[in-house]
Motif scaffolding. Structure first.
Motif, mmCIF file in Angstrom:
data_model
loop_
_atom_site.group_PDB
_atom_site.id
_atom_site.type_symbol
_atom_site.label_atom_id
_atom_site.label_comp_id
_atom_site.label_asym_id
_atom_site.label_seq_id
_atom_site.Cartn_x
_atom_site.Cartn_y
_atom_site.Cartn_z
ATOM 1 N N LEU A 46 76.371 22.825 75.147
ATOM 2 C CA LEU A 46 77.152 24.030 75.421
ATOM 3 C C LEU A 46 77.436 24.803 74.144
ATOM 4 O O LEU A 46 77.427 26.043 74.138
ATOM 5 N N PHE A 47 77.695 24.079 73.051
ATOM 6 C CA PHE A 47 77.942 24.758 71.782
ATOM 7 C C PHE A 47 76.689 25.502 71.318
ATOM 8 O O PHE A 47 76.766 26.654 70.870
ATOM 9 N N ILE A 48 75.541 24.862 71.431
ATOM 10 C CA ILE A 48 74.284 25.515 71.027
ATOM 11 C C ILE A 48 74.017 26.733 71.915
ATOM 12 O O ILE A 48 73.616 27.804 71.434
ATOM 13 N N LEU A 49 74.249 26.578 73.226
ATOM 14 C CA LEU A 49 74.052 27.697 74.143
ATOM 15 C C LEU A 49 75.003 28.844 73.814
ATOM 16 O O LEU A 49 74.596 30.017 73.796
ATOM 17 N N GLY A 50 76.260 28.510 73.525
ATOM 18 C CA GLY A 50 77.223 29.541 73.176
ATOM 19 C C GLY A 50 76.864 30.254 71.885
ATOM 20 O O GLY A 50 77.050 31.470 71.762
ATOM 21 N N TYR A 51 76.327 29.511 70.940
ATOM 22 C CA TYR A 51 75.908 30.119 69.672
ATOM 23 C C TYR A 51 74.729 31.063 69.887
ATOM 24 O O TYR A 51 74.686 32.170 69.340
ATOM 25 N N GLN A 52 73.773 30.640 70.695
ATOM 26 C CA GLN A 52 72.592 31.470 70.919
ATOM 27 C C GLN A 52 72.923 32.720 71.731
ATOM 28 O O GLN A 52 72.334 33.784 71.508
ATOM 29 N N LEU A 53 73.849 32.602 72.671
ATOM 30 C CA LEU A 53 74.213 33.752 73.495
ATOM 31 C C LEU A 53 75.323 34.581 72.858
ATOM 32 O O LEU A 53 75.619 35.682 73.344
ATOM 33 N N GLY A 54 75.962 34.060 71.816
ATOM 34 C CA GLY A 54 76.948 34.833 71.076
ATOM 35 C C GLY A 54 78.313 34.942 71.711
ATOM 36 O O GLY A 54 79.046 35.894 71.418
ATOM 37 N N PHE A 55 78.688 33.976 72.565
ATOM 38 C CA PHE A 55 80.018 34.073 73.159
ATOM 39 C C PHE A 55 81.015 33.050 72.608
ATOM 40 O O PHE A 55 82.111 32.885 73.157
ATOM 41 N N ALA A 110 83.938 31.618 76.042
ATOM 42 C CA ALA A 110 83.635 30.259 75.592
ATOM 43 C C ALA A 110 84.612 29.246 76.159
ATOM 44 O O ALA A 110 84.245 28.088 76.393
ATOM 45 N N LEU A 111 85.852 29.657 76.381
ATOM 46 C CA LEU A 111 86.857 28.740 76.922
ATOM 47 C C LEU A 111 86.751 28.590 78.437
ATOM 48 O O LEU A 111 87.201 27.583 78.986
ATOM 49 N N VAL A 112 86.167 29.577 79.100
ATOM 50 C CA VAL A 112 86.153 29.595 80.565
ATOM 51 C C VAL A 112 84.816 29.141 81.140
ATOM 52 O O VAL A 112 84.766 28.328 82.071
ATOM 53 N N LEU A 113 83.720 29.655 80.590
ATOM 54 C CA LEU A 113 82.403 29.472 81.205
ATOM 55 C C LEU A 113 81.999 28.021 81.445
ATOM 56 O O LEU A 113 81.439 27.712 82.509
ATOM 57 N N PRO A 114 82.254 27.068 80.536
ATOM 58 C CA PRO A 114 81.787 25.697 80.787
ATOM 59 C C PRO A 114 82.438 25.013 81.982
ATOM 60 O O PRO A 114 81.954 23.963 82.416
ATOM 61 N N TYR A 115 83.510 25.577 82.522
ATOM 62 C CA TYR A 115 84.258 24.883 83.572
ATOM 63 C C TYR A 115 84.194 25.577 84.930
ATOM 64 O O TYR A 115 84.877 25.144 85.860
ATOM 65 N N VAL A 116 83.407 26.648 85.059
ATOM 66 C CA VAL A 116 83.472 27.423 86.298
ATOM 67 C C VAL A 116 82.915 26.648 87.498
ATOM 68 O O VAL A 116 83.280 26.930 88.642
ATOM 69 N N PRO A 144 88.240 23.484 73.137
ATOM 70 C CA PRO A 144 88.750 24.624 72.356
ATOM 71 C C PRO A 144 88.647 24.412 70.848
ATOM 72 O O PRO A 144 88.451 25.370 70.100
ATOM 73 N N LEU A 145 88.797 23.167 70.404
ATOM 74 C CA LEU A 145 88.675 22.884 68.976
ATOM 75 C C LEU A 145 87.281 23.202 68.460
ATOM 76 O O LEU A 145 87.106 23.561 67.288
ATOM 77 N N ILE A 146 86.286 23.096 69.344
ATOM 78 C CA ILE A 146 84.901 23.393 68.972
ATOM 79 C C ILE A 146 84.577 24.862 69.197
ATOM 80 O O ILE A 146 83.892 25.485 68.397
ATOM 81 N N ALA A 147 85.086 25.433 70.285
ATOM 82 C CA ALA A 147 84.609 26.728 70.758
ATOM 83 C C ALA A 147 85.274 27.914 70.084
ATOM 84 O O ALA A 147 84.682 28.988 69.997
ATOM 85 N N VAL A 148 86.527 27.786 69.642
ATOM 86 C CA VAL A 148 87.238 28.937 69.073
ATOM 87 C C VAL A 148 87.874 28.538 67.744
ATOM 88 O O VAL A 148 88.255 27.380 67.540
#
Length: 282
Positions: free
Chosen positions: A133-142, A148-154, A219-223
């Motif tokens: 998820l971190f790699i995906l978030g980095y590549q998509l820029g969110f 980043a806080l919401v999408l992984p849990y939808v 959250p410690l990783i994402a923001v």
């Protein structure tokens, strides 16, 4: 005789052991919270005393709670927590309810295999997916956004499972009648199934809010922007390796973070128990 029967049952050895175990378990669960509240109203000199007393000799609660609200933007962290948890819950219900309806009431090839994947999803800890998820978030820029806080849990496997179990308790005749009235499958989900499954929705809402309100790992990783920090990550601001941790304000901040969850559970506990009980029938 009938009036004395409940008293006799309550005093039976099995009932005594059962209540003793429940009391001991409840005490073990409550001790950390009692300790937290006690430390939040004590001055620094009393926090590390050898003996323990809940009420301090010198009441220091006003100072600790004032520092908790002013030393770091705790109200802003709480607001972030409400925003993130509300968005996650709304999207989870929006996606999980139709999926659960399909697994519970529709007949199609591969339904059993899809439900098996849901059960596998229940077994996987979310931390396993954190690196992809971190790699995906980095590549998509969110990264470092609310997304980043919401999408992984939808998508919640637990939500799909709980709703599916509750939907299966609703008679098929209700669904057939709705179809005869001309309702589409999506309309049946939102106008018939979800209102009838309100206890399950409330039970799931409590699970979701508690889980994501208390989440620190992702959250410690994402923001890293302070304006986006949720409450658990914001509490870390009270920890200082150079000056030493000030445990009074830290415990006061933790108490303020836990308080909304306690109030929400007390307000909805009847529907919470009903939702879990109904969902466990099938």
């Amino acid at each position: 005789m009938s009036a004395r029967a409940p008293l006799i049952g309550l005093l039976s050895p099995a009932a005594f052991v059962r209540h003793a175990v429940l009391l001991a378990t409840g005490t073990l669960i409550l001790v950390p919270f009692v300790w937290m509240v006690s430390l939040s109203i004590k001055p620094p000199g009393e926090i590390f005393r050898a003996g323990f007393s809940f009420w301090p000799i010198q009441f220091y609660g006003l100072e600790n709670y004032t520092q908790a609200l002013t030393r770091a933007p705790l109200p802003h962290y709480l607001g972030n927590g409400f925003i993130v948890c509300a968005l996650i819950l709304a999207l989870q219900i929006l996606l999980c309810a139709p999926c659960a309806y399909a697994l519970a009431k529709l007949r199609f090839a591969g339904r059993g295999a899809l439900f098996g994947l849901v059960l596998i999803g229940l077994l996987l800890p979310h931390q396993v997916l954190s690196l992809p998820l971190f790699i995906l978030g980095y590549q998509l820029g969110f990264l470092n956004t609310y997304v980043a806080l919401v999408l992984p849990y939808v998508v919640s496997p637990f939500g799909i499972f709980l709703f599916r179990q509750f939907f299966k308790t609703i008679p098929d005749d209700v669904v057939h009648a709705a179809r005869l009235d001309g309702l589409s499958e999506i309309a049946i989900v939102w106008k018939i199934m979800v209102p009838m499954a309100l206890p399950a929705v409330i039970a799931f809402a409590i699970f979701s809010m508690v889980s994501h309100w208390n989440d620190l790992f992702w959250p410690l990783i994402a923001v890293h922007d302070q304006s986006l920090m949720p409450p658990p990550l914001g509490i870390v601001a009270f920890k200082s390796e150079e000056a030493g941790t000030d445990y009074g304000p830290l415990m006061a901040a933790a108490t303020l973070v836990v308080l909304p969850l306690v109030l929400a559970f007390l307000a909805a506990q009847r529907w919470f128990v009903e939702g879990l009980a109904e969902g466990a029938i099938k």
